[in-house]
Design an enzyme around this catalytic site. Sequence first.
Site, short mmCIF file in Angstrom:
data_model
loop_
_atom_site.label_atom_id
_atom_site.label_comp_id
_atom_site.label_asym_id
_atom_site.label_seq_id
_atom_site.Cartn_x
_atom_site.Cartn_y
_atom_site.Cartn_z
N THR A 219 0.80 -1.22 0.00
CA THR A 219 0.00 0.00 0.00
C THR A 219 0.83 1.27 0.00
O THR A 219 2.05 1.26 0.15
CB THR A 219 -1.02 0.03 1.16
N THR B 177 1.21 -0.71 -5.23
CA THR B 177 0.33 0.45 -5.18
C THR B 177 -0.42 0.55 -6.49
O THR B 177 0.18 0.43 -7.56
CB THR B 177 1.17 1.74 -4.97
N LYS C 139 -8.41 2.40 2.80
CA LYS C 139 -7.40 2.37 3.85
C LYS C 139 -7.27 3.70 4.57
O LYS C 139 -6.39 3.86 5.42
CB LYS C 139 -6.05 1.99 3.23
N SER D 123 4.85 0.85 1.09
CA SER D 123 5.94 0.63 0.14
C SER D 123 6.08 1.75 -0.89
O SER D 123 7.17 2.04 -1.33
CB SER D 123 5.75 -0.71 -0.57
N CYS E 176 5.57 1.90 -7.83
CA CYS E 176 5.53 0.83 -6.84
C CYS E 176 4.54 -0.27 -7.26
O CYS E 176 3.36 0.01 -7.49
CB CYS E 176 5.11 1.40 -5.48
N GLY F 63 -4.81 6.70 8.24
CA GLY F 63 -4.50 5.76 7.17
C GLY F 63 -3.58 4.71 7.72
O GLY F 63 -2.81 4.98 8.65
#
Length: 181
Positions: A11, A172, A43, A134, A169, A55
């Site tokens: 995430t 993501t 989230k 991440s 990423c 979050g």
Amino acid sequence: MSNSRPIIRATTILGIKKGKEVAMGGDGQVTFGDTVMKEKARKVRKMYDDTILTGFAGAAADAFTLFDRFEKYVEQYGGNMYRAAVELTKEWRMDKYLRQLEALLAVADKDNTLIISGTGEIIQPDDYIVAIGSGGPYAQAAARALMKHTKMSAADIVKESLKVASQICIYTNDKIVVEEL
């Protein structure tokens, strides 16, 4: 074997305070190992009569556990986010069960932005930009550039920065949810 905690590879959450504007967003991807299990998870949440944004990144069950405990402290301390963060980190460090949780929280209100870690840190960045997960470093870098070089709103900066992170990423995605105070 090292005693350090594993890097959270799931995430991206980004929160910023820009003047009187406060926004936080997150991507929607949920992974299990290297498999995408869900694309539109939420989230980022508001709490305490919509005065605090939260979050989370990390193992979902762990993150929900910490979220619930943080909310309990926010209620106990009348919406004082900083005090709630201090109490949560104290409990997190002292409790044998909680010490095993693998998650981070990003929280923001009209005055502060904080990262709360399970190792007992409460990090209050100088630039009011909090980023976890991440893709956090990518989103944070994009947000810093946009804060400095544009007149975009806080919510637009969060959304665009998360889009940048989603292009870099693999944990993501671009199914972004942004909340504002």
